[in-house]
Write an enzyme that holds these catalytic residues in place. Structure first.
Site, PDB file in Angstrom:
ATOM      1  N   SER A  12       0.837  -1.214   0.000  1.00  0.00           N
ATOM      2  CA  SER A  12       0.000   0.000   0.000  1.00  0.00           C
ATOM      3  C   SER A  12       0.866   1.255   0.000  1.00  0.00           C
ATOM      4  CB  SER A  12      -0.980  -0.001   1.170  1.00  0.00           C
ATOM      5  OG  SER A  12      -0.313   0.200   2.391  1.00  0.00           O
TER       6      SER A  12
ATOM      7  N   LEU B 138      18.883  -6.036   6.726  1.00  0.00           N
ATOM      8  CA  LEU B 138      19.912  -5.902   5.675  1.00  0.00           C
ATOM      9  C   LEU B 138      21.311  -5.978   6.277  1.00  0.00           C
ATOM     10  CD1 LEU B 138      18.061  -3.015   3.867  1.00  0.00           C
ATOM     11  CD2 LEU B 138      18.467  -5.301   2.898  1.00  0.00           C
TER      12      LEU B 138
ATOM     13  N   GLN C 287      -1.363   7.795   7.402  1.00  0.00           N
ATOM     14  CA  GLN C 287      -0.312   8.816   7.514  1.00  0.00           C
ATOM     15  C   GLN C 287       0.946   8.407   6.766  1.00  0.00           C
ATOM     16  OE1 GLN C 287      -0.952  11.796   8.686  1.00  0.00           O
ATOM     17  NE2 GLN C 287      -3.009  10.964   8.941  1.00  0.00           N
ATOM     18  N   GLU C 288       1.262   7.114   6.811  1.00  0.00           N
ATOM     19  CA  GLU C 288       2.438   6.636   6.056  1.00  0.00           C
ATOM     20  C   GLU C 288       2.299   7.025   4.589  1.00  0.00           C
ATOM     21  OE1 GLU C 288       3.685   2.564   6.690  1.00  0.00           O
ATOM     22  OE2 GLU C 288       2.729   2.500   8.650  1.00  0.00           O
TER      23      GLU C 288
ATOM     24  N   ASN D 284      13.624   4.241   4.585  1.00  0.00           N
ATOM     25  CA  ASN D 284      12.693   3.240   5.103  1.00  0.00           C
ATOM     26  C   ASN D 284      11.532   3.951   5.783  1.00  0.00           C
ATOM     27  OD1 ASN D 284      11.764   0.611   5.895  1.00  0.00           O
ATOM     28  ND2 ASN D 284      12.565   0.982   7.957  1.00  0.00           N
TER      29      ASN D 284
ATOM     30  N   SER E  40       7.417   6.885  10.983  1.00  0.00           N
ATOM     31  CA  SER E  40       8.646   7.646  10.741  1.00  0.00           C
ATOM     32  C   SER E  40       9.266   7.236   9.415  1.00  0.00           C
ATOM     33  CB  SER E  40       9.695   7.345  11.825  1.00  0.00           C
ATOM     34  OG  SER E  40       9.171   7.505  13.124  1.00  0.00           O
TER      35      SER E  40
ATOM     36  N   ARG F 184      13.038  -7.528   5.709  1.00  0.00           N
ATOM     37  CA  ARG F 184      14.319  -8.223   5.806  1.00  0.00           C
ATOM     38  C   ARG F 184      15.294  -7.335   6.553  1.00  0.00           C
ATOM     39  NH1 ARG F 184      15.788 -13.125   4.648  1.00  0.00           N
ATOM     40  NH2 ARG F 184      17.841 -12.313   4.056  1.00  0.00           N
TER      41      ARG F 184
ATOM     42  N   HIS G  66       8.829   3.240   8.979  1.00  0.00           N
ATOM     43  CA  HIS G  66       8.619   2.350  10.118  1.00  0.00           C
ATOM     44  C   HIS G  66       7.374   2.814  10.877  1.00  0.00           C
ATOM     45  CE1 HIS G  66       9.664  -0.513  13.217  1.00  0.00           C
ATOM     46  NE2 HIS G  66       9.376   0.434  14.101  1.00  0.00           N
TER      47      HIS G  66
ATOM     48  N   GLU H 263      22.404   0.682  12.024  1.00  0.00           N
ATOM     49  CA  GLU H 263      21.628   0.310  13.212  1.00  0.00           C
ATOM     50  C   GLU H 263      20.172   0.041  12.816  1.00  0.00           C
ATOM     51  OE1 GLU H 263      20.612   2.316  17.524  1.00  0.00           O
ATOM     52  OE2 GLU H 263      21.898   3.371  16.109  1.00  0.00           O
ATOM     53  N   LEU H 264      19.655  -1.117  13.139  1.00  0.00           N
ATOM     54  CA  LEU H 264      18.294  -1.512  12.730  1.00  0.00           C
ATOM     55  C   LEU H 264      17.245  -0.522  13.262  1.00  0.00           C
ATOM     56  CD1 LEU H 264      16.526  -3.701  11.351  1.00  0.00           C
ATOM     57  CD2 LEU H 264      16.342  -4.777  13.602  1.00  0.00           C
ATOM     58  N   ASP H 265      16.445   0.032  12.357  1.00  0.00           N
ATOM     59  CA  ASP H 265      15.423   1.047  12.683  1.00  0.00           C
ATOM     60  C   ASP H 265      16.024   2.224  13.447  1.00  0.00           C
ATOM     61  OD1 ASP H 265      13.454  -0.526  11.491  1.00  0.00           O
ATOM     62  OD2 ASP H 265      12.915  -1.518  13.367  1.00  0.00           O
TER      63      ASP H 265
HETATM   64  C1  GAR Z   1       3.856  -0.603   6.747  1.00  0.00           C
HETATM   65  O1  GAR Z   1       3.066  -0.320   7.856  1.00  0.00           O
HETATM   66  C2  GAR Z   1       5.304  -0.286   7.045  1.00  0.00           C
HETATM   67  O2  GAR Z   1       5.477   0.837   7.860  1.00  0.00           O
HETATM   68  C3  GAR Z   1       5.746  -1.541   7.750  1.00  0.00           C
HETATM   69  O3  GAR Z   1       5.139  -2.590   7.033  1.00  0.00           O
HETATM   70  C4  GAR Z   1       3.908  -2.107   6.483  1.00  0.00           C
HETATM   71  C5  GAR Z   1       3.912  -2.416   5.002  1.00  0.00           C
HETATM   72  O4  GAR Z   1       2.650  -2.163   4.458  1.00  0.00           O
HETATM   73  N1  GAR Z   1       7.164  -1.686   7.770  1.00  0.00           N
HETATM   74  C6  GAR Z   1       7.838  -2.210   8.779  1.00  0.00           C
HETATM   75  O5  GAR Z   1       7.311  -2.668   9.756  1.00  0.00           O
HETATM   76  C7  GAR Z   1       9.342  -2.216   8.597  1.00  0.00           C
HETATM   77  N2  GAR Z   1       9.987  -2.548   9.826  1.00  0.00           N
HETATM   78  P1  GAR Z   1       2.475  -2.033   2.907  1.00  0.00           P
HETATM   79  O6  GAR Z   1       3.080  -3.290   2.276  1.00  0.00           O
HETATM   80  O7  GAR Z   1       0.988  -1.982   2.685  1.00  0.00           O
HETATM   81  O8  GAR Z   1       3.174  -0.788   2.447  1.00  0.00           O
END
Ligand code: GAR
Length: 221
Positions: A23, A101, A181-182, A115, A144, A99, A117, A151-153
């Site tokens: 999405s 990395l 919001q993302e 990225n 975010s 994943r 998160h 460093e992871l996230d």
């Molecule tokens: C999203 O909420 C994204 O922030 C999260 O996975 C979802 C993917 O949704 N990512 C993480 O958790 C990364 N650590 P989408 O496939 O519909 O974009």
């Protein structure tokens, strides 16, 4: 004769890495033209990722690189780097790419790897963020966009969107409000990068040549 367009007027070539629904990828595709970038390729580590169909529908090249076909993380990431680089992207965007990395991958793309998160980093790194936020009784949650570092996230944040936690919220309901919001903040940040407004120097993010605070820009929903 028409003069050739200067390079900076060309849309920024972007590669998006996904693992699932896609999405965020859809939001990124929908904003591409207006924001000055072009999604050149979408790569998934899962053949069944629904996001691949979204890419195809938008006429974007897709590739599948299944990590289960590789004996280790190093081998997979090496092949992934080769595949990503075959699109010659100016920016690599992780959009639900589930994943971890390797350092070699992250170093290779440092400063051009973003990225998203689903939390207000540095809080709630890792998985199951919505459930953990509810269990902790937080009043506020969010998402975010950050540069990826070793460093992871943990890489420097560019933009955050805050979402209030409502009484009676479920993980799914909260996740849906965060996701909305993302879909706003990710294309916006990619657009900033595409227009040359955003850069990473060391651990500091600059927007329009002004350093951002370690939390980046924090917006209310
Ligand atoms: C999203 O909420 C994204 O922030 C999260 O996975 C979802 C993917 O949704 N990512 C993480 O958790 C990364 N650590 P989408 O496939 O519909 O974009």
């Amino acid at each position: 004769m028409t003069p050739s367009t200067p390079a900076q007027d060309q849309p920024l070539p972007v590669v998006v890495l996904i693992s699932g629904r896609g999405s965020n990828l859809q939001a990124i595709l929908d904003s591409a033209q207006a924001a000055g970038y072009q999604v050149r390729g979408v790569i998934s580590n899962r053949a069944e990722a629904a996001g691949l169909e979204r890419a195809r529908a938008a006429g974007v090249a897709t590739r599948v690189l299944d990590n289960r076909n590789f004996p280790d993380r190093v081998g997979f990431d090496r092949a992934l780097m080769e595949l990503v680089d075959s699109f010659a992207p100016g920016l690599v965007v992780l959009a639900g790419f589930m994943r971890i990395l390797t350092e070699a991958f992250v170093v290779h793309y440092r400063g051009r790897l973003l990225n998203i998160h689903p939390s207000l980093l540095p809080a709630y790194r890792g998985l199951e963020t919505h459930q953990r936020v509810l269990t902790a009784g937080e009043k506020e949650h969010g998402a975010s966009v950050h540069f990826v570092t070793e460093e992871l996230d943990g890489g420097p944040v560019v933009l955050q969107a805050r979402v209030p936690v409502l009484p009676g919220d479920t993980p799914d309901g909260l996740a849906a409000r965060v996701l909305a919001q993302e879909h706003r903040i990710y294309p916006e940040v990619i657009g900033w990068y595409a227009r040359g407004r955003l850069r990473l120097a060391g651990e500091v993010v600059y927007l329009d040549d002004r350093p951002l605070s370690p939390q980046g820009i924090r917006r209310g929903a």
